[in-house]
Design a protein around this motif. Structure first.
Motif, PDB file in Angstrom:
ATOM      1  N   LEU A  35     -32.011 -40.091  -1.408  1.00  0.00           N
ATOM      2  CA  LEU A  35     -31.616 -38.709  -1.695  1.00  0.00           C
ATOM      3  C   LEU A  35     -30.658 -38.698  -2.883  1.00  0.00           C
ATOM      4  O   LEU A  35     -29.659 -39.410  -2.891  1.00  0.00           O
ATOM      5  N   LYS A  36     -30.989 -37.888  -3.910  1.00  0.00           N
ATOM      6  CA  LYS A  36     -30.079 -37.730  -5.063  1.00  0.00           C
ATOM      7  C   LYS A  36     -29.033 -36.679  -4.751  1.00  0.00           C
ATOM      8  O   LYS A  36     -27.982 -36.608  -5.357  1.00  0.00           O
ATOM      9  N   GLY A  37     -29.384 -35.775  -3.864  1.00  0.00           N
ATOM     10  CA  GLY A  37     -28.517 -34.664  -3.459  1.00  0.00           C
ATOM     11  C   GLY A  37     -29.213 -34.018  -2.280  1.00  0.00           C
ATOM     12  O   GLY A  37     -30.262 -34.496  -1.840  1.00  0.00           O
ATOM     13  N   MET A  38     -28.643 -32.923  -1.791  1.00  0.00           N
ATOM     14  CA  MET A  38     -29.261 -32.227  -0.659  1.00  0.00           C
ATOM     15  C   MET A  38     -30.700 -31.829  -1.002  1.00  0.00           C
ATOM     16  O   MET A  38     -30.924 -31.197  -2.037  1.00  0.00           O
ATOM     17  N   ARG A  39     -31.661 -32.206  -0.171  1.00  0.00           N
ATOM     18  CA  ARG A  39     -33.104 -31.943  -0.313  1.00  0.00           C
ATOM     19  C   ARG A  39     -33.650 -32.276  -1.710  1.00  0.00           C
ATOM     20  O   ARG A  39     -34.594 -31.664  -2.191  1.00  0.00           O
ATOM     21  N   ASN A  40     -33.066 -33.310  -2.356  1.00  0.00           N
ATOM     22  CA  ASN A  40     -33.514 -33.736  -3.686  1.00  0.00           C
ATOM     23  C   ASN A  40     -33.802 -35.236  -3.627  1.00  0.00           C
ATOM     24  O   ASN A  40     -32.877 -36.050  -3.577  1.00  0.00           O
ATOM     25  N   TYR A  41     -35.097 -35.577  -3.585  1.00  0.00           N
ATOM     26  CA  TYR A  41     -35.492 -36.962  -3.301  1.00  0.00           C
ATOM     27  C   TYR A  41     -35.836 -37.746  -4.559  1.00  0.00           C
ATOM     28  O   TYR A  41     -36.222 -37.181  -5.579  1.00  0.00           O
ATOM     29  N   VAL A  42     -35.764 -39.086  -4.429  1.00  0.00           N
ATOM     30  CA  VAL A  42     -36.272 -39.968  -5.473  1.00  0.00           C
ATOM     31  C   VAL A  42     -36.744 -41.267  -4.824  1.00  0.00           C
ATOM     32  O   VAL A  42     -36.278 -41.624  -3.728  1.00  0.00           O
ATOM     33  N   THR A  43     -37.696 -41.928  -5.474  1.00  0.00           N
ATOM     34  CA  THR A  43     -38.205 -43.198  -4.944  1.00  0.00           C
ATOM     35  C   THR A  43     -38.333 -44.187  -6.100  1.00  0.00           C
ATOM     36  O   THR A  43     -38.264 -43.792  -7.271  1.00  0.00           O
ATOM     37  N   TYR A  44     -38.590 -45.448  -5.753  1.00  0.00           N
ATOM     38  CA  TYR A  44     -38.845 -46.448  -6.802  1.00  0.00           C
ATOM     39  C   TYR A  44     -40.081 -46.056  -7.613  1.00  0.00           C
ATOM     40  O   TYR A  44     -40.234 -46.436  -8.776  1.00  0.00           O
ATOM     41  N   ILE A  45     -40.948 -45.263  -7.006  1.00  0.00           N
ATOM     42  CA  ILE A  45     -42.195 -44.887  -7.675  1.00  0.00           C
ATOM     43  C   ILE A  45     -41.915 -43.967  -8.868  1.00  0.00           C
ATOM     44  O   ILE A  45     -42.534 -44.109  -9.931  1.00  0.00           O
ATOM     45  N   ASP A  46     -40.939 -43.044  -8.691  1.00  0.00           N
ATOM     46  CA  ASP A  46     -40.556 -42.176  -9.813  1.00  0.00           C
ATOM     47  C   ASP A  46     -40.126 -43.043 -11.002  1.00  0.00           C
ATOM     48  O   ASP A  46     -40.511 -42.790 -12.146  1.00  0.00           O
ATOM     49  N   LYS A  47     -39.317 -44.054 -10.698  1.00  0.00           N
ATOM     50  CA  LYS A  47     -38.747 -44.881 -11.783  1.00  0.00           C
ATOM     51  C   LYS A  47     -39.813 -45.784 -12.409  1.00  0.00           C
ATOM     52  O   LYS A  47     -39.886 -45.921 -13.628  1.00  0.00           O
ATOM     53  N   GLU A  48     -40.636 -46.362 -11.553  1.00  0.00           N
ATOM     54  CA  GLU A  48     -41.710 -47.237 -12.044  1.00  0.00           C
ATOM     55  C   GLU A  48     -42.699 -46.438 -12.915  1.00  0.00           C
ATOM     56  O   GLU A  48     -43.094 -46.897 -13.999  1.00  0.00           O
TER      57      GLU A  48
END
Ligand code: IPD
Ligand code: CA
Ligand code: CA
Length: 261
Positions: A35-48
């Protein structure tokens, strides 16, 4: 620079990264989700996915810089800039849902000169390189002819940080629930492209970033549509306020939803 040729190469890159996103979604585990913030997601896939885009686009146009969501490359002021969101719709994505997209814009100084938005699940490739030249899977795009709010089909989104103005807009939206059909699809780049394709009549959202809107906004304008900020001005890429429409319905959206009491 031959923009049409460059665009066809960018489409190939968007397709490769889109296929990567599609394959990885099935493999995603709960532990991969941050979670980057409330209800704001990120994964390794975004970065890759972002790294894949950066490496491929760098080869295509070595003189261009980057403005990216995941900051895997530093922003440098250069005449040409790729503005990219490797995965627009991460909330949908981490819940095993759709739609989501890859969004790539090329800016020359202050002007967008190319937009590519790709939905790998629907296999929808929205592109534009100049006014009158906007396509969905190589078929020319046209905005809808809906001229009234009444019976409109309208997309919107709820910003991560909802200020007083944002809440006011949502209250105004609610007042129109009996008159129009509203949709939250969860990928701003695609939702703006849907307006370009005449699928929806308008879209509005505050708190968006340049990588969410740059490609879609250009595609929409090339399809004959209109974008503005919440004051009716042009600061919709960096200004975090976006009203996108077929043009005909724009003033009613401004009057009743954005600026209405
Ligand atoms: C988000 C999507 C969503 C919008 C959010 C954006 P992300 O982008 O475009 O539709 O409501 O404000 O941040 O985080 O999935 O790339
Ligand atoms: Ca985004
Ligand atoms: Ca993203």
């Amino acid at each position: 620079m031959n923009l049409d040729l460059l665009c066809s190469e960018v489409k190939d890159i968007a397709r490769t990264v889109g296929d990567y996103l599609k394959n990885e979604q099935a493999l995603l585990k709960r532990n991969d989700i941050e979670l980057k913030g409330m209800r704001n997601y990120v994964t390794y896939i975004d970065k890759e996915a972002e790294q894949m885009l950066v490496l491929a686009l760098q080869q295509l146009l070595p003189e261009a810089g980057f403005l990216t969501e995941e900051n895997t490359v530093d922003f440098e002021q250069r005449p040409y800039t790729w503005v990219i969101d490797p995965l627009d719709g991460t909330t949908n994505y981490v819940h095993g849902d759709t739609p989501y997209s890859v969004s790539i814009a090329l800016m020359h100084n202050e002007e967008t000169i190319m937009g590519v938005v790709y939905d790998p699940v629907a296999d929808q490739m929205f592109t534009a390189t100049e006014m009158g030249k906007a396509y969905l899977n190589d078929l020319p795009l046209q905005v809808s002819k809906q001229a009234k709010l009444e019976n409109g089909y309208i997309g919107f989104g709820i910003p991560y940080s909802l200020n007083e103005k944002g809440e006011h807009i949502l209250q105004n939206t609610m007042k129109q629930f009996k008159k129009c059909s509203f949709r939250i699809k969860g990928s701003a780049a695609l939702e703006i492209s849907y307006v370009a394709a005449g699928i929806s009549d308008a879209y509005f959202h505050s708190g968006l970033s340049p990588w969410d809107v740059a490609a879609g906004a250009f595609i929409l304008q090339c399809a004959g549509g209109m974008c503005s900020d919440f004051s009716g001005g042009n600061n919709y890429i960096f200004g975090k306020e976006m009203v996108a429409s077929n043009g005909a319905i724009h003033q009613e959206i401004m009057n009743y939803i954005i600026q209405g009491n």
